[in-house]
Motif scaffolding. Structure first.
Motif, PDB file in Angstrom:
ATOM      1  N   SER A  77       0.131  -5.672  -9.646  1.00 16.55           N
ATOM      2  CA  SER A  77      -1.061  -5.834  -9.293  1.00 16.55           C
ATOM      3  C   SER A  77      -1.860  -4.463  -9.686  1.00 16.55           C
ATOM      4  CB  SER A  77      -1.176  -5.533  -7.553  1.00 16.55           C
ATOM      5  OG  SER A  77      -2.401  -5.460  -7.130  1.00 16.55           O
TER       6      SER A  77
ATOM      7  N   GLU B 179     -12.829   1.848   2.469  1.00 14.11           N
ATOM      8  CA  GLU B 179     -12.089   3.113   2.446  1.00 14.11           C
ATOM      9  C   GLU B 179     -12.716   4.225   3.193  1.00 14.11           C
ATOM     10  OE1 GLU B 179      -9.275   3.618   0.730  1.00 14.11           O
ATOM     11  OE2 GLU B 179      -9.169   1.897  -0.781  1.00 14.11           O
TER      12      GLU B 179
ATOM     13  N   GLY C 151      -5.749  -2.610 -10.961  1.00 14.40           N
ATOM     14  CA  GLY C 151      -7.195  -2.496 -10.665  1.00 14.40           C
ATOM     15  C   GLY C 151      -7.961  -2.748 -11.742  1.00 14.40           C
TER      16      GLY C 151
ATOM     17  N   GLU D 294      -2.761   6.530  -9.427  1.00 16.16           N
ATOM     18  CA  GLU D 294      -2.100   5.178  -9.626  1.00 16.16           C
ATOM     19  C   GLU D 294      -3.295   3.776 -10.182  1.00 16.16           C
ATOM     20  OE1 GLU D 294      -0.655   3.169  -5.795  1.00 16.16           O
ATOM     21  OE2 GLU D 294      -1.430   1.297  -6.762  1.00 16.16           O
ATOM     22  N   LEU D 295      -2.808   3.556 -11.358  1.00 20.54           N
ATOM     23  CA  LEU D 295      -3.573   2.350 -12.097  1.00 20.54           C
ATOM     24  C   LEU D 295      -3.158   1.019 -11.334  1.00 20.54           C
ATOM     25  CD1 LEU D 295      -3.602   3.179 -15.744  1.00 20.54           C
ATOM     26  CD2 LEU D 295      -5.308   3.452 -14.259  1.00 20.54           C
TER      27      LEU D 295
ATOM     28  N   ARG E 128     -10.278   0.861 -11.883  1.00 21.82           N
ATOM     29  CA  ARG E 128      -9.514   2.106 -12.257  1.00 21.82           C
ATOM     30  C   ARG E 128      -9.096   1.968 -13.792  1.00 21.82           C
ATOM     31  NH1 ARG E 128      -5.626   3.082  -7.121  1.00 21.82           N
ATOM     32  NH2 ARG E 128      -7.253   3.529  -5.736  1.00 21.82           N
TER      33      ARG E 128
ATOM     34  N   PHE F 138     -13.133   5.298  -8.902  1.00 16.16           N
ATOM     35  CA  PHE F 138     -11.498   5.073  -8.820  1.00 16.16           C
ATOM     36  C   PHE F 138     -11.310   4.699  -7.583  1.00 16.16           C
ATOM     37  CE2 PHE F 138      -7.686   6.814  -7.258  1.00 16.16           C
ATOM     38  CZ  PHE F 138      -6.728   6.335  -8.197  1.00 16.16           C
ATOM     39  N   ARG F 139     -11.718   5.259  -6.504  1.00 12.62           N
ATOM     40  CA  ARG F 139     -11.586   4.540  -5.107  1.00 12.62           C
ATOM     41  C   ARG F 139     -12.904   4.023  -4.576  1.00 12.62           C
ATOM     42  NH1 ARG F 139      -7.414   4.867  -2.328  1.00 12.62           N
ATOM     43  NH2 ARG F 139      -6.292   6.374  -3.255  1.00 12.62           N
ATOM     44  N   SER F 140     -13.168   2.554  -4.711  1.00 17.07           N
ATOM     45  CA  SER F 140     -14.420   2.124  -4.284  1.00 17.07           C
ATOM     46  C   SER F 140     -14.066   1.336  -3.114  1.00 17.07           C
ATOM     47  CB  SER F 140     -14.795   1.256  -5.479  1.00 17.07           C
ATOM     48  OG  SER F 140     -14.937   1.892  -6.509  1.00 17.07           O
TER      49      SER F 140
ATOM     50  N   ARG G 129     -12.288  -2.988   0.443  1.00 19.09           N
ATOM     51  CA  ARG G 129     -11.469  -2.237   1.448  1.00 19.09           C
ATOM     52  C   ARG G 129     -12.785  -1.158   1.835  1.00 19.09           C
ATOM     53  NH1 ARG G 129      -5.859  -1.354  -1.431  1.00 19.09           N
ATOM     54  NH2 ARG G 129      -5.453  -3.362  -1.920  1.00 19.09           N
TER      55      ARG G 129
ATOM     56  N   MET H 222       0.763  -1.164  -0.071  1.00 22.98           N
ATOM     57  CA  MET H 222      -0.030   0.076   0.011  1.00 22.98           C
ATOM     58  C   MET H 222       0.948   1.130   0.075  1.00 22.98           C
ATOM     59  SD  MET H 222      -3.525   0.145   1.094  1.00 22.98           S
ATOM     60  CE  MET H 222      -3.455   1.063   2.679  1.00 22.98           C
ATOM     61  N   THR H 223       0.546   2.196  -0.945  1.00 24.87           N
ATOM     62  CA  THR H 223       0.927   3.458  -1.001  1.00 24.87           C
ATOM     63  C   THR H 223      -0.154   4.495  -0.396  1.00 24.87           C
ATOM     64  OG1 THR H 223       0.631   3.889  -2.956  1.00 24.87           O
ATOM     65  CG2 THR H 223       2.894   2.843  -2.543  1.00 24.87           C
TER      66      THR H 223
ATOM     67  N   PRO I 254      -1.475   7.817  -1.748  1.00 25.46           N
ATOM     68  CA  PRO I 254      -1.466   8.891  -2.716  1.00 25.46           C
ATOM     69  C   PRO I 254      -2.371   9.950  -2.130  1.00 25.46           C
ATOM     70  CG  PRO I 254      -3.117   7.048  -3.267  1.00 25.46           C
ATOM     71  CD  PRO I 254      -2.380   6.726  -1.807  1.00 25.46           C
TER      72      PRO I 254
HETATM   73  P1  ATP Z   1      -4.143   3.502  -3.269  1.00 21.06           P
HETATM   74  O1  ATP Z   1      -2.775   3.797  -2.774  1.00 21.06           O
HETATM   75  O2  ATP Z   1      -4.718   4.174  -4.424  1.00 21.06           O
HETATM   76  O3  ATP Z   1      -4.910   3.387  -2.249  1.00 21.06           O
HETATM   77  P2  ATP Z   1      -2.951   0.821  -3.189  1.00 21.06           P
HETATM   78  O4  ATP Z   1      -1.372   1.337  -3.471  1.00 21.06           O
HETATM   79  O5  ATP Z   1      -3.047   0.684  -1.790  1.00 21.06           O
HETATM   80  O6  ATP Z   1      -3.719   1.810  -3.908  1.00 21.06           O
HETATM   81  P3  ATP Z   1      -2.626  -1.625  -4.013  1.00 21.06           P
HETATM   82  O7  ATP Z   1      -2.593  -2.258  -2.619  1.00 21.06           O
HETATM   83  O8  ATP Z   1      -1.292  -1.720  -4.497  1.00 21.06           O
HETATM   84  O9  ATP Z   1      -3.368  -0.159  -4.187  1.00 21.06           O
HETATM   85  O10 ATP Z   1      -3.733  -2.296  -4.930  1.00 21.06           O
HETATM   86  C1  ATP Z   1      -3.439  -2.872  -6.284  1.00 21.06           C
HETATM   87  C2  ATP Z   1      -4.321  -2.015  -7.330  1.00 21.06           C
HETATM   88  O11 ATP Z   1      -5.495  -2.318  -6.893  1.00 21.06           O
HETATM   89  C3  ATP Z   1      -4.337  -0.543  -7.288  1.00 21.06           C
HETATM   90  O12 ATP Z   1      -3.368  -0.140  -8.010  1.00 21.06           O
HETATM   91  C4  ATP Z   1      -5.637  -0.341  -7.781  1.00 21.06           C
HETATM   92  O13 ATP Z   1      -5.591  -0.431  -9.104  1.00 21.06           O
HETATM   93  C5  ATP Z   1      -6.553  -1.256  -7.394  1.00 21.06           C
HETATM   94  N1  ATP Z   1      -7.206  -0.742  -5.911  1.00 21.06           N
HETATM   95  C6  ATP Z   1      -6.541  -0.551  -4.787  1.00 21.06           C
HETATM   96  N2  ATP Z   1      -7.531  -0.066  -3.923  1.00 21.06           N
HETATM   97  C7  ATP Z   1      -8.703   0.236  -4.711  1.00 21.06           C
HETATM   98  C8  ATP Z   1     -10.078   1.080  -4.368  1.00 21.06           C
HETATM   99  N3  ATP Z   1     -10.412   1.237  -3.197  1.00 21.06           N
HETATM  100  N4  ATP Z   1     -10.680   1.164  -5.445  1.00 21.06           N
HETATM  101  C9  ATP Z   1     -10.455   0.780  -6.818  1.00 21.06           C
HETATM  102  N5  ATP Z   1      -9.222  -0.052  -7.095  1.00 21.06           N
HETATM  103  C10 ATP Z   1      -8.407  -0.251  -6.094  1.00 21.06           C
END
Ligand code: ATP
Length: 463
Positions: free
Chosen positions: A321, A197, A323, A279-280, A326, A205-207, A195, A1-2, A4
């Protein structure tokens, strides 16, 4: 996880100021994406895909599977369960550390992710009401908790998976045995992840429920860094091959501070969405962290035996990994365009067109009889539908003027339109018998092609 920043930014050049609004409205109007539970006021961060959205999503997943699994002899697939033994989430670290920092605004009671605050004059403010009266950040676990079985107590707790990867790690040994693969090799999976969120935003985008396409590519420790580069490049090519131009893709090297402690290198592949660069996909070299954690916690060996060197070791892993949702959103944003086209009377009007790569387009070809009340035209058009249907998703439309029918298909991104007219019947010129017009969505140009060549022409474009 990053972590952003989703902070609202001005629309990027190349996108109209209202384009996200227009995209959301088109998605609803034409049946790509609806709000989940809409009749009951919706549920934040959850979405339903309609008839066209599900096709687009399926085309994306199928193409990913084709490139990542079928076209390679070093990758196999799996489909794991969403609920897993709670011990998995303890061992992976998710139960303790899969958190985002959450802050409450005491004035307007909004719940915010710490990176969504406004920075002003050296102080932090609520982005909703501007108040500076904010709580200290505290860790909020993003996993949805649930109970398995009839009793709701500590012993029955588990979580909806927040990523698909863990099932791959836990099944590593079984799959290694049945597939008889040698390192380096990968296991791929596409599936739902969940998740909770803190602040879902930017449409899909963030679901809170979404799909991931993940590959765990196992290797020897000394191959990790090289394979990280390899997979970053492969994944960039993938996005270009589905119609996302190189200039709109960016590779961010995740810094030491932002990277998970066990990762030796991580790239984020980002796309210029109308709401900012986001991020995609993450491509991470995760070392042997995951397998080592599961080996330790389960007491079962996850080691690989190298026949040649007679060594036993825990493989390292590189993980691209991505999405699904996205990427679907990126495909729609990228495809959306408005241009000018003549209406029935030759007057120029604004045309909305989704310029999907034919490979991704939900419907590949629309077939139109010029007139619906001329039986031979309808019969011929139906024959063409039957000819194409086993090979692609085809749409038959006989209602309204032909220009209107073209426009409807432009708006949903159908790359090809086939019109059966009187020439097809050979009524004017016998040489044109059994030919049709083939219209290109983007240029709106029409050419005359023989029905017998149609399938090959279309197949070469959508492959
Ligand atoms: P972000 O930093 O945007 O929360 P993440 O770095 O936590 O994403 P990862 O854990 O690396 O994401 O998950 C891999 C991929 O899963 C992400 O690049 C994204 O495409 C998708 N993804 C992660 N969280 C979500 C979300 N809440 N809604 C839609 N797609 C997601």
């Amino acid at each position: 996880m990053t972590a952003p920043s989703d902070a609202q930014r001005p629309p990027l050049p190349g996108y109209g100021a209202a384009s996200m609004e227009k995209i959301v409205s088109l998605c609803k109007r034409r049946g790509f994406i609806f709000q989940s539970s809409e009749a009951y006021g919706g549920l934040n961060g959850l979405w339903d895909y309609g008839p066209l959205g599900v096709e687009l999503k399926r085309n994306l997943k199928n193409y990913w599977w084709r490139v990542m699994v079928h076209e390679r002899d070093d990758v196999v697939g799996m489909d794991g369960s969403i609920l897993m033994n709670r011990a998995v989430w303890k061992a992976s670290g998710h139960e303790d550390t899969f958190t985002d920092p959450m802050i409450d605004c005491r004035s307007c009671k909004s719940r915010l992710r710490a990176d969504q605050l406004l920075e002003k004059n050296g102080g932090r403010q609520c982005p909703i009401c501007g108040s500076k009266d904010l709580t200290e950040p505290r860790a909020f676990n993003l996993m949805f908790k649930t109970y398995v079985g009839a009793t709701e107590d500590e012993s029955s707790i588990t979580y909806l998976r927040p990523e698909t990867a863990q099932a791959i790690f836990v099944q590593f040994k079984n799959i290694l045995e049945v597939s008889r693969k040698k390192l380096p090799f990968g296991i791929a999976q596409i599936g739902k992840a969940f998740r909770n969120e803190i602040n879902p935003r930017n449409f899909t985008f963030r679901s809170r429920e979404f799909e991931q396409m993940e590959l765990e590519y196992f290797c020897r420790p000394e191959q990790g860094m090289e394979l990280l580069e390899y997979w970053k490049e492969e994944r960039l090519k993938f996005y270009e091959n589905i119609g996302i131009p190189h200039e709109k893709l960016h590779v961010k090297t995740v810094s030491d501070e932002e990277r998970a402690f066990y990762s030796k290198g991580t790239y984020d592949i980002e796309y210029d969405f109308p709401f900012g660069r986001q991020e995609l996909e993450g491509v991470a070299y995760r070392t042997d962290y995951d397998l080592a954690q599961h080996q330790k916690a389960s007491g079962k060996s996850l080691e690989y035996f190298d026949e040649e060197t007679k060594q036993r070791f825990i493989p390292h892993v590189v993980e691209p990994s991505a999405g699904v949702d996205r990427t679907v959103l990126a495909l729609i944003c990228e495809a959306y365009a408005e241009d000018e086209a003549p209406d029935e009377k030759g007057k120029m009007e604004t045309r909305i067109v989704l310029r999907f790569h034919p490979r991704m387009a939900p419907i590949k070809c629309a077939v139109f009889p010029l007139l619906k009340n001329k039986e031979p035209l309808v019969t011929k058009a139906r024959e063409i539908v039957n000819l194409l249907t086993p090979h692609m998703y085809v749409f038959y439309d006989e209602s309204a003027a032909i220009g209107r029918r073209y426009r409807r298909q432009d708006e949903i991104g159908t790359p090809f339109g086939v019109t059966v007219d009187f020439e097809t019947l050979g009524e004017k010129d016998a040489a044109l018998r059994d030919t049709v017009t083939l219209r290109d969505r983007d240029s709106m140009k029409q050419e005359r092609v023989a029905i017998k060549d149609l399938l090959d022409i279309l197949r070469s474009q959508i492959a």
